[in-house]
Design a protein around this motif. Structure first.
Motif, PDB file in Angstrom:
ATOM      1  N   GLU A  75      11.137  -9.326  20.445  1.00 13.51           N
ATOM      2  CA  GLU A  75      10.647  -8.223  21.265  1.00 13.51           C
ATOM      3  C   GLU A  75      11.676  -7.092  21.331  1.00 13.51           C
ATOM      4  OE1 GLU A  75       9.475  -7.442  25.949  1.00 13.51           O
ATOM      5  OE2 GLU A  75       9.139  -9.427  25.068  1.00 13.51           O
ATOM      6  N   GLY A  76      11.222  -5.877  21.008  1.00 13.90           N
ATOM      7  CA  GLY A  76      12.106  -4.714  21.015  1.00 13.90           C
ATOM      8  C   GLY A  76      12.728  -4.410  19.674  1.00 13.90           C
ATOM      9  N   ASP A  77      12.726  -5.363  18.736  1.00 14.20           N
ATOM     10  CA  ASP A  77      13.265  -5.124  17.396  1.00 14.20           C
ATOM     11  C   ASP A  77      12.258  -4.317  16.572  1.00 14.20           C
ATOM     12  OD1 ASP A  77      15.456  -6.637  18.082  1.00 14.20           O
ATOM     13  OD2 ASP A  77      14.713  -8.482  17.137  1.00 14.20           O
ATOM     14  N   SER A  78      12.772  -3.591  15.592  1.00 10.90           N
ATOM     15  CA  SER A  78      11.889  -2.768  14.755  1.00 10.90           C
ATOM     16  C   SER A  78      12.394  -2.744  13.324  1.00 10.90           C
ATOM     17  CB  SER A  78      11.795  -1.335  15.302  1.00 10.90           C
ATOM     18  OG  SER A  78      13.065  -0.698  15.258  1.00 10.90           O
ATOM     19  N   HIS A 109       0.858  -1.190   0.000  1.00 13.81           N
ATOM     20  CA  HIS A 109       0.000   0.000   0.000  1.00 13.81           C
ATOM     21  C   HIS A 109       0.887   1.230   0.000  1.00 13.81           C
ATOM     22  CE1 HIS A 109       0.913   0.227   4.328  1.00 13.81           C
ATOM     23  NE2 HIS A 109       0.684  -1.079   4.339  1.00 13.81           N
ATOM     24  N   GLY A 110       0.306   2.397  -0.175  1.00 12.54           N
ATOM     25  CA  GLY A 110       1.082   3.625  -0.251  1.00 12.54           C
ATOM     26  C   GLY A 110       1.692   4.010   1.078  1.00 12.54           C
ATOM     27  N   GLY A 111       2.676   4.904   1.039  1.00  2.00           N
ATOM     28  CA  GLY A 111       3.278   5.440   2.250  1.00  2.00           C
ATOM     29  C   GLY A 111       4.448   4.619   2.756  1.00  2.00           C
ATOM     30  N   GLU A 112       4.910   4.971   3.946  1.00  3.04           N
ATOM     31  CA  GLU A 112       5.985   4.245   4.611  1.00  3.04           C
ATOM     32  C   GLU A 112       5.454   3.702   5.926  1.00  3.04           C
ATOM     33  OE1 GLU A 112       9.031   7.287   4.796  1.00  3.04           O
ATOM     34  OE2 GLU A 112       9.954   6.522   2.961  1.00  3.04           O
ATOM     35  N   GLU A 113       6.169   2.715   6.466  1.00  2.00           N
ATOM     36  CA  GLU A 113       5.631   2.029   7.638  1.00  2.00           C
ATOM     37  C   GLU A 113       6.752   1.734   8.637  1.00  2.00           C
ATOM     38  OE1 GLU A 113       1.723  -0.389   7.390  1.00  2.00           O
ATOM     39  OE2 GLU A 113       3.366  -1.688   6.763  1.00  2.00           O
ATOM     40  N   PHE A 114       6.390   1.828   9.922  1.00  2.00           N
ATOM     41  CA  PHE A 114       7.313   1.478  11.009  1.00  2.00           C
ATOM     42  C   PHE A 114       6.664   0.376  11.823  1.00  2.00           C
ATOM     43  CE2 PHE A 114       8.525   1.932  15.491  1.00  2.00           C
ATOM     44  CZ  PHE A 114       9.910   1.779  15.384  1.00  2.00           C
ATOM     45  N   LEU A 115       7.443  -0.639  12.152  1.00  2.00           N
ATOM     46  CA  LEU A 115       6.940  -1.801  12.893  1.00  2.00           C
ATOM     47  C   LEU A 115       7.851  -2.043  14.091  1.00  2.00           C
ATOM     48  CD1 LEU A 115       6.006  -5.233  11.301  1.00  2.00           C
ATOM     49  CD2 LEU A 115       7.482  -5.107  13.295  1.00  2.00           C
ATOM     50  N   LEU A 116       7.248  -2.211  15.267  1.00  2.00           N
ATOM     51  CA  LEU A 116       7.985  -2.523  16.490  1.00  2.00           C
ATOM     52  C   LEU A 116       7.368  -3.763  17.126  1.00  2.00           C
ATOM     53  CD1 LEU A 116       9.979  -1.788  18.848  1.00  2.00           C
ATOM     54  CD2 LEU A 116       8.104  -0.417  19.804  1.00  2.00           C
ATOM     55  N   VAL A 117       8.184  -4.757  17.420  1.00  2.00           N
ATOM     56  CA  VAL A 117       7.687  -5.980  18.052  1.00  2.00           C
ATOM     57  C   VAL A 117       7.523  -5.723  19.551  1.00  2.00           C
ATOM     58  CG1 VAL A 117       8.082  -8.428  18.463  1.00  2.00           C
ATOM     59  CG2 VAL A 117       8.877  -7.379  16.329  1.00  2.00           C
ATOM     60  N   LEU A 118       6.296  -5.839  20.040  1.00  2.00           N
ATOM     61  CA  LEU A 118       6.008  -5.628  21.460  1.00  2.00           C
ATOM     62  C   LEU A 118       6.211  -6.895  22.272  1.00  2.00           C
ATOM     63  CD1 LEU A 118       2.774  -3.453  21.133  1.00  2.00           C
ATOM     64  CD2 LEU A 118       5.118  -2.657  21.486  1.00  2.00           C
ATOM     65  N   SER A 119       5.862  -8.020  21.695  1.00  2.00           N
ATOM     66  CA  SER A 119       6.074  -9.299  22.368  1.00  2.00           C
ATOM     67  C   SER A 119       6.073 -10.411  21.321  1.00  2.00           C
ATOM     68  CB  SER A 119       4.992  -9.561  23.426  1.00  2.00           C
ATOM     69  OG  SER A 119       3.719  -9.705  22.818  1.00  2.00           O
ATOM     70  N   GLY A 120       6.733 -11.513  21.646  1.00  2.00           N
ATOM     71  CA  GLY A 120       6.768 -12.635  20.731  1.00  2.00           C
ATOM     72  C   GLY A 120       7.872 -12.516  19.692  1.00  2.00           C
ATOM     73  N   GLU A 121       7.732 -13.307  18.644  1.00  2.06           N
ATOM     74  CA  GLU A 121       8.741 -13.378  17.582  1.00  2.06           C
ATOM     75  C   GLU A 121       8.042 -13.455  16.229  1.00  2.06           C
ATOM     76  OE1 GLU A 121      12.736 -15.925  17.377  1.00  2.06           O
ATOM     77  OE2 GLU A 121      10.962 -17.152  16.963  1.00  2.06           O
ATOM     78  N   ILE A 122       8.522 -12.673  15.267  1.00  2.00           N
ATOM     79  CA  ILE A 122       7.939 -12.709  13.930  1.00  2.00           C
ATOM     80  C   ILE A 122       9.034 -12.942  12.892  1.00  2.00           C
ATOM     81  CG2 ILE A 122       6.059 -11.116  14.531  1.00  2.00           C
ATOM     82  CD1 ILE A 122       7.606  -8.953  12.906  1.00  2.00           C
ATOM     83  N   ILE A 123       8.617 -13.388  11.727  1.00  2.00           N
ATOM     84  CA  ILE A 123       9.494 -13.409  10.554  1.00  2.00           C
ATOM     85  C   ILE A 123       8.940 -12.371   9.588  1.00  2.00           C
ATOM     86  CG2 ILE A 123      10.467 -14.769   8.683  1.00  2.00           C
ATOM     87  CD1 ILE A 123      10.014 -17.258  10.345  1.00  2.00           C
ATOM     88  N   PHE A 124       9.780 -11.416   9.234  1.00  2.00           N
ATOM     89  CA  PHE A 124       9.378 -10.323   8.340  1.00  2.00           C
ATOM     90  C   PHE A 124       9.845 -10.657   6.925  1.00  2.00           C
ATOM     91  CE2 PHE A 124      10.330  -6.253   6.237  1.00  2.00           C
ATOM     92  CZ  PHE A 124       9.104  -5.628   6.336  1.00  2.00           C
ATOM     93  N   TYR A 125       8.889 -10.856   6.046  1.00  2.00           N
ATOM     94  CA  TYR A 125       9.186 -11.128   4.644  1.00  2.00           C
ATOM     95  C   TYR A 125       8.963  -9.861   3.829  1.00  2.00           C
ATOM     96  CZ  TYR A 125       8.799 -16.098   5.880  1.00  2.00           C
ATOM     97  OH  TYR A 125       8.967 -17.321   6.448  1.00  2.00           O
ATOM     98  N   SER A 126       9.871  -9.564   2.909  1.00  2.00           N
ATOM     99  CA  SER A 126       9.702  -8.399   2.035  1.00  2.00           C
ATOM    100  C   SER A 126      10.172  -8.750   0.632  1.00  2.00           C
ATOM    101  CB  SER A 126      10.459  -7.187   2.576  1.00  2.00           C
ATOM    102  OG  SER A 126      11.806  -7.484   2.805  1.00  2.00           O
ATOM    103  N   GLU A 127       9.647  -8.024  -0.312  1.00  2.00           N
ATOM    104  CA  GLU A 127       9.800  -8.351  -1.726  1.00  2.00           C
ATOM    105  C   GLU A 127      11.250  -8.332  -2.212  1.00  2.00           C
ATOM    106  OE1 GLU A 127       7.418  -7.067  -5.817  1.00  2.00           O
ATOM    107  OE2 GLU A 127       7.329  -5.805  -4.024  1.00  2.00           O
ATOM    108  N   PHE A 128      12.050  -7.418  -1.682  1.00  2.00           N
ATOM    109  CA  PHE A 128      13.408  -7.229  -2.210  1.00  2.00           C
ATOM    110  C   PHE A 128      14.512  -7.652  -1.238  1.00  2.00           C
ATOM    111  CE2 PHE A 128      10.920  -3.605  -4.162  1.00  2.00           C
ATOM    112  CZ  PHE A 128      10.608  -4.311  -5.316  1.00  2.00           C
ATOM    113  N   TYR A 129      14.141  -8.232  -0.100  1.00  2.00           N
ATOM    114  CA  TYR A 129      15.133  -8.611   0.896  1.00  2.00           C
ATOM    115  C   TYR A 129      14.896 -10.038   1.391  1.00  2.00           C
ATOM    116  CZ  TYR A 129      15.994  -3.563   1.131  1.00  2.00           C
ATOM    117  OH  TYR A 129      16.273  -2.261   0.817  1.00  2.00           O
ATOM    118  N   GLU A 130      15.934 -10.610   1.980  1.00  2.00           N
ATOM    119  CA  GLU A 130      15.805 -11.926   2.585  1.00  2.00           C
ATOM    120  C   GLU A 130      14.933 -11.830   3.840  1.00  2.00           C
ATOM    121  OE1 GLU A 130      16.980 -14.916   1.576  1.00  2.00           O
ATOM    122  OE2 GLU A 130      17.610 -13.915  -0.283  1.00  2.00           O
TER     123      GLU A 130
END
Length: 212
Positions: A181-184, A154-175
């Motif tokens: 928790e605490g990563d952004s 979608h349009g714009g820019e985005e900021f993401l901060l992990v409050l708890s738990g663990e995620i895998i962040f997938y993006s189109e141009f990166y591994e």
């Protein structure tokens, strides 16, 4: 005896200061050095870069900006040419920054729920309209990419901060990258992106999206 209540302006000094500032009109003389520095910084130039573009010594520029010396007419010509502006722009008063006083408090777990197949969103600051940012908390329900039909974008820019738990962040141009928790991460939201929770429990994240 009649009790005397304390005036609200005495109880809240900030109100008194604001009221006094409204009653007084102060005409501030133009600070040419401040104006030049404002133009330079808005253009993203360092003193060294401005020196190269204007042909004025870095030390001279610094003294002008700090009101230690007044620029000659020739120096102002060089400034206008080097900064790629018209000379009258050097004499325009700086833009006034006006506080709108907008504020919106969202108590814990009192945001507006917006569940989807992969996320359980909680929209924050929903009473404000025409926001420049869209903040919301999300519980990441997805556990695999198969739960998405396509990239989220979608349009714009985005900021993401992990409050708890663990995620895998997938993006189109990166591994893919694992975030705890605490990563952004800050990214271009036009780029395809997806999240999945990596642990047994759903991860909780804070998302802030800029308006288009």
């Amino acid at each position: 005896m009649k009790s005397m209540s304390k005036p609200i302006v005495d109880e809240y000094p900030s109100i008194k200061v604001a009221r006094e500032s409204e009653e007084k009109t102060i005409v501030t003389p133009l600070q040419l050095g401040e104006r030049i520095k404002s133009i330079r910084t808005k253009l993203g130039m360092t003193l060294e870069e401005a020196s190269q573009k204007t042909g004025l010594a870095r030390s001279t520029l610094s003294k002008i900006e700090n009101e230690q010396i007044s620029p000659t007419f020739q120096a102002m010509q060089k400034l206008a040419h080097g900064l790629n502006i018209d000379m009258p722009q050097l004499f325009e008063p700086p833009e006034k920054i006006l506080a709108t006083g907008r504020r919106d408090i969202t108590k814990n777990a009192m945001g507006k729920p917006h569940p989807t197949q992969t996320y359980e969103h909680e929209l924050l600051a929903t009473q404000l309209s025409h926001k420049k940012m869209m903040p919301f908390k999300s519980r990441v329900r997805a556990r695999s990419l198969a739960e998405y039909s396509e990239w989220v974008r979608h349009g714009g820019e985005e900021f993401l901060l992990v409050l708890s738990g663990e995620i895998i962040f997938y993006s189109e141009f990166y591994e893919p990258v694992t975030l705890n928790e605490g990563d952004s991460v800050y990214y271009d939201a036009n780029m395809g992106h997806m999240l999945v929770s990596a642990g047994d429990d759903d991860a909780l994240i804070l998302w802030v999206t800029s308006a288009n």
